[in-house]
Design a protein around this motif. Structure first.
Motif, mmCIF file in Angstrom:
data_model
loop_
_atom_site.group_PDB
_atom_site.id
_atom_site.type_symbol
_atom_site.label_atom_id
_atom_site.label_comp_id
_atom_site.label_asym_id
_atom_site.label_seq_id
_atom_site.Cartn_x
_atom_site.Cartn_y
_atom_site.Cartn_z
ATOM 1 N N VAL A 150 0.836 -1.207 0.000
ATOM 2 C CA VAL A 150 0.000 0.000 0.000
ATOM 3 C C VAL A 150 0.868 1.253 0.000
ATOM 4 O O VAL A 150 0.579 2.233 -0.696
ATOM 5 C CB VAL A 150 -0.952 -0.015 1.208
ATOM 6 C CG1 VAL A 150 -1.642 1.335 1.377
ATOM 7 C CG2 VAL A 150 -1.996 -1.110 1.041
ATOM 8 N N PHE A 194 2.383 1.536 -3.405
ATOM 9 C CA PHE A 194 1.359 1.846 -4.405
ATOM 10 C C PHE A 194 1.043 3.337 -4.447
ATOM 11 O O PHE A 194 0.541 3.841 -5.460
ATOM 12 C CB PHE A 194 0.091 1.048 -4.108
ATOM 13 C CG PHE A 194 -0.982 1.189 -5.150
ATOM 14 C CD1 PHE A 194 -0.943 0.418 -6.293
ATOM 15 C CD2 PHE A 194 -2.033 2.080 -4.978
ATOM 16 C CE1 PHE A 194 -1.926 0.545 -7.265
ATOM 17 C CE2 PHE A 194 -3.016 2.209 -5.936
ATOM 18 C CZ PHE A 194 -2.967 1.440 -7.089
ATOM 19 N N SER A 195 1.317 4.048 -3.373
ATOM 20 C CA SER A 195 1.028 5.485 -3.339
ATOM 21 C C SER A 195 1.792 6.241 -4.418
ATOM 22 O O SER A 195 1.359 7.317 -4.853
ATOM 23 C CB SER A 195 1.370 6.056 -1.962
ATOM 24 O OG SER A 195 2.753 5.896 -1.674
ATOM 25 N N ARG A 208 -0.428 6.489 -7.645
ATOM 26 C CA ARG A 208 -1.784 7.031 -7.557
ATOM 27 C C ARG A 208 -2.043 8.102 -8.619
ATOM 28 O O ARG A 208 -3.087 8.096 -9.281
ATOM 29 C CB ARG A 208 -2.034 7.601 -6.163
ATOM 30 C CG ARG A 208 -2.201 6.543 -5.086
ATOM 31 C CD ARG A 208 -2.441 7.183 -3.733
ATOM 32 N NE ARG A 208 -2.595 6.188 -2.696
ATOM 33 C CZ ARG A 208 -3.738 5.597 -2.367
ATOM 34 N NH1 ARG A 208 -4.842 5.926 -3.032
ATOM 35 N NH2 ARG A 208 -3.796 4.707 -1.415
ATOM 36 N N SER A 252 -8.853 3.234 -5.553
ATOM 37 C CA SER A 252 -8.934 2.499 -4.294
ATOM 38 C C SER A 252 -9.255 1.028 -4.534
ATOM 39 O O SER A 252 -8.671 0.142 -3.888
ATOM 40 C CB SER A 252 -10.005 3.137 -3.401
ATOM 41 O OG SER A 252 -10.151 2.416 -2.195
ATOM 42 N N GLU A 266 -6.125 -0.715 -5.872
ATOM 43 C CA GLU A 266 -5.178 -0.943 -4.776
ATOM 44 C C GLU A 266 -5.600 -2.119 -3.908
ATOM 45 O O GLU A 266 -4.787 -2.982 -3.564
ATOM 46 C CB GLU A 266 -5.067 0.324 -3.936
ATOM 47 C CG GLU A 266 -4.193 0.187 -2.706
ATOM 48 C CD GLU A 266 -4.218 1.437 -1.841
ATOM 49 O OE1 GLU A 266 -4.097 1.302 -0.612
ATOM 50 O OE2 GLU A 266 -4.370 2.539 -2.395
#
Length: 327
Positions: A171, A174-175, A178, A202, A205
């Motif tokens: 997570v 993964f930012s 975005r 979202s 993800e």
């Protein structure tokens, strides 16, 4: 066997292996998991402290603390489970694989970690009610994680810890993707497009995090099975419920994190939501997003591990097939 004259006394045998783990009281790599999880907790505590201290004193610090609370609590929950699992495994090897000793060792390790986390927060963060809320909730999360790790099925517990830690790390990584994904899903200057793109980002993800969690859980249980066979070649293979629990475990831990946040950190969330109408909407939206993420990770992770387990099964053997009795 009876001890009659001329008879042979039977040698003591080990307790039967747990069908969900492949071997009683066995989980590989627990020390490494404990170090990684404790390091992740330390990193989250440090980053949260830097963010809060860099903000202006007052309302902004409260808002940032509320936003950072879920990351700290999830890290404390996983770290408590990992450290407790390592302690219970060490106790089982040294003092015997007894449920009471295993649980006591796990709970004691979790309490020590929780106390250390609370002291670190109180000594390094600003001394206020917000700090006390973060410290107390983090300590409670570590103890709850330790209690869960004290179960007599260390294999699936180790798989859940591994998969959850991997999902949390994903997570954060993964930012970085975005912004490109927002453009890919059609975000522009309109509010409707931003909301729609945020929803799809979202979901993407959560889907990828659940897939990764399922792969890690399956890989850990496979590793556990292979290591167990080296010590006991006749140990039974893990059954499908073990894979189902291991795959769904990360999502369950994320949902449990949300429960801990809303119970232990309710004061901080209410304080942040009372600052303005926009803050209240943001807190509600973030809470809903975390719940949706936990549900997605739960189902995708469980489905992934069950499918992978099913692919390892060979074709069923039928004794009534023609020629089955031939030499």
């Amino acid at each position: 066997m009876s001890n009659q004259p001329g008879s042979t006394t039977a040698a003591p045998v080990d307790p039967p292996a747990d069908p969900t783990t492949g071997r009683t009281g066995y989980a590989p790599g627990t020390a490494v998991l404990a170090v990684l999880a404790a390091g992740w907790l330390t990193a989250m505590l440090w980053s949260t402290r830097e963010v809060i201290h860099s903000a202006a004193v007052g309302l902004t610090a409260i808002t940032l603390s509320a936003f950072a609370l879920p990351g700290v609590i999830s890290a404390a929950l996983v770290a408590g489970a990992a450290v407790a699992l390592a302690a219970s495994e060490l106790t089982a090897r040294r003092l015997g694989d007894r449920a009471a000793l295993r649980f006591a060792a796990a709970l004691g390790a979790g309490m020590l970690l929780g106390l250390g986390t609370a002291l670190a927060i109180n000594l390094t963060y600003a001394d206020n009610a917000t700090t006390n809320t973060i410290a107390g909730t983090s300590a409670a999360a570590a103890i709850i994680g330790a209690a869960l790790a004290g179960a007599r099925t260390p294999g699936p517990v180790g798989a859940v810890v591994t998969a959850t830690l991997g999902a949390l790390l994903f997570v954060v990584a993964f930012s970085q993707a975005r912004d490109p994904l927002f453009d890919l899903f059609g975000a522009d200057d309109s509010q409707a497009s931003l909301v729609s793109a945020a929803k799809w980002v979202s979901r993407t993800e959560s889907l990828l995090a659940g897939l990764l969690a399922g792969l890690l859980a399956f890989g850990y249980l496979t590793w556990t099975r292979r290591r167990a066979v080296r010590h006991a070649p006749d140990a039974p293979a893990p059954r499908w419920p073990a894979y189902l629990v291991a795959g769904a475990g990360p999502g369950l831990l994320l949902l449990l994190t949300e429960v801990i946040i809303r119970v232990g950190g309710r004061t901080l969330l209410d304080l942040a939501g009372a600052l303005s109408e926009a803050d209240a909407v943001a807190q509600t939206s973030m809470g809903t997003s975390r719940i949706d993420n936990g549900i997605w990770v739960l189902f995708v992770g469980a489905l992934t591990t069950v499918i992978l387990f099913g692919r390892t099964l060979g074709p069923a053997r039928h004794d009534d097939e023609p020629g089955s009795d031939e030499a």
